[in-house]
Write an enzyme that holds these catalytic residues in place. Sequence first.
Site, PDB file in Angstrom:
ATOM      1  N   GLU A  43      26.291   1.632  49.126  1.00 11.71           N
ATOM      2  CA  GLU A  43      26.808   2.407  50.247  1.00 11.71           C
ATOM      3  C   GLU A  43      27.571   1.513  51.221  1.00 11.71           C
ATOM      4  O   GLU A  43      26.997   0.627  51.848  1.00 11.71           O
ATOM      5  CB  GLU A  43      25.653   3.097  50.985  1.00 11.71           C
ATOM      6  CG  GLU A  43      26.096   3.954  52.164  1.00 11.71           C
ATOM      7  CD  GLU A  43      24.932   4.614  52.884  1.00 11.71           C
ATOM      8  OE1 GLU A  43      25.183   5.333  53.853  1.00 11.71           O
ATOM      9  OE2 GLU A  43      23.786   4.386  52.474  1.00 11.71           O
ATOM     10  N   ILE A  67      20.795  -4.242  52.262  1.00  8.63           N
ATOM     11  CA  ILE A  67      20.265  -5.467  51.672  1.00  8.63           C
ATOM     12  C   ILE A  67      20.402  -6.576  52.708  1.00  8.63           C
ATOM     13  O   ILE A  67      21.426  -6.684  53.392  1.00  8.63           O
ATOM     14  CB  ILE A  67      20.992  -5.837  50.360  1.00  8.63           C
ATOM     15  CG1 ILE A  67      20.350  -7.068  49.721  1.00  8.63           C
ATOM     16  CG2 ILE A  67      22.481  -6.026  50.569  1.00  8.63           C
ATOM     17  CD1 ILE A  67      20.840  -7.335  48.297  1.00  8.63           C
TER      18      ILE A  67
END
Length: 460
Positions: free
Chosen positions: A282, A248
């Site tokens: 993650e 992100i």
Amino acid sequence: MGTKNHSVADPVSDPKKRRRVGFSKIDAGVTPNECIKIYLVSTKEEVGSPDSFLIEPVDLNHFFGEDGKIYGYKGLTITIWVSSISFLAYVDISFESTSDGGKGITDLKSSLQNIFAENLVEKKEDFLQTFSTERDFVKSIASGAKELQKNASNGSTGDSSLPKAEPADLEVLQVVGMPVGHLYSRLVPLVLLLIDGSNPIDVTDPRWEIYLLVRKDQEDSRFGLIGFAAVYRFHRYPDGKRLRLGQILVIPNFQRKGYGRHLLEVLNNVAISENVYDLTVEEPVDSLQHVRTCIDVERLLSFEPIQHALNAVVSKLKHENLSKKSQPIQFGPPTSVIEDARKTLKINKKQFLQCWEILIYLSLDPIDKYMENYRIIVSNRIKADVIGKESEGAGKRIIDIKTEFDQEMSFAMFKSNGDEATAIEKDENQGNLEEQLRQLVDVRMKEIELVGQKISVPRS
């Protein structure tokens, strides 16, 4: 990519002047972050302007050779402009001279292509033209994308996280299939420059999806990219799905304005509306984990199924003195509560347990009165998670024994009774273990306090 060589006149141009022979110094090199400046620009007028937005990249060393240095250049300056319209880049390289000082001369073009690949534009004129020829790059991707609603039927809206002056034309778009590769190939340089330790996703895998946060210009209908998230869709036996957030990123000039939080909230809503098994992240960096935890704690504060179990733990902490207990008491949540949060809010177990400690902290009012008890439960949990695993082998020793078999392959293990020889080892290690535990607890307490400062809890 432009290159300028500012040559310096030879100070010994007179043949009658006597040259001195000496040993040249070995080139110490220069680190990339010392000589490279990267600017994010949205118009051609910003290219070359000292007022352009300066990007602060992560460590660039691993793109430049084994030791992460640039060799063979005197007075080296590398200026890079990255277009926030097309995400193509132009590089200007300037130096006084080159010479092999024992470490060779770094191939700058090859090193920079490790970051920008095919996104580098060779000529400045061509790069300037991209502000018009590529002006609809994001729009072309958005035209085939699915527009997502900001609200989910049973999730938080996320609107409160956005700047108050944010126009209504902010959209989140879901990109799947072939466009993912075309779009992501342009975004890879920003990922490498701004996300520490990142690796590009495999765009050939159709299970990757890109979620774009864009703003539509009301005057000319152009789309401006604010941020994106790369999400992987797992299969869960027998017929379920799991979502994992792999990357992100909010474009640097839009950071710290609530857009990253908004993207996370939209992803939560996607997970809820599609009824996936859960949503995981993650290896989140600390800043991402902080925002994620703030969101989840706020959701859990109003989540009715956990309130009874939470109130019971808080009541127990308020009425007991844990420092006088000989054995640690468990204050974890019941399994049913963890499962309720996963089913409804799509919060996985690991994340829920992180939030549970913070929920307890926020419910102990005033916290200063119960801080000693609270710190004990945090310390006990960390000891069980980390140091407890190491203590399983306490008292076990391996010794050589005489044998008729291969001596190198023969040994015996025994566990001593009482204190015996291991007492010496315990004395030596106990101080280190206690100090490590204290440091871990201090770090965790700081994380909890930072989240607590961001969340207002309604008091009865």
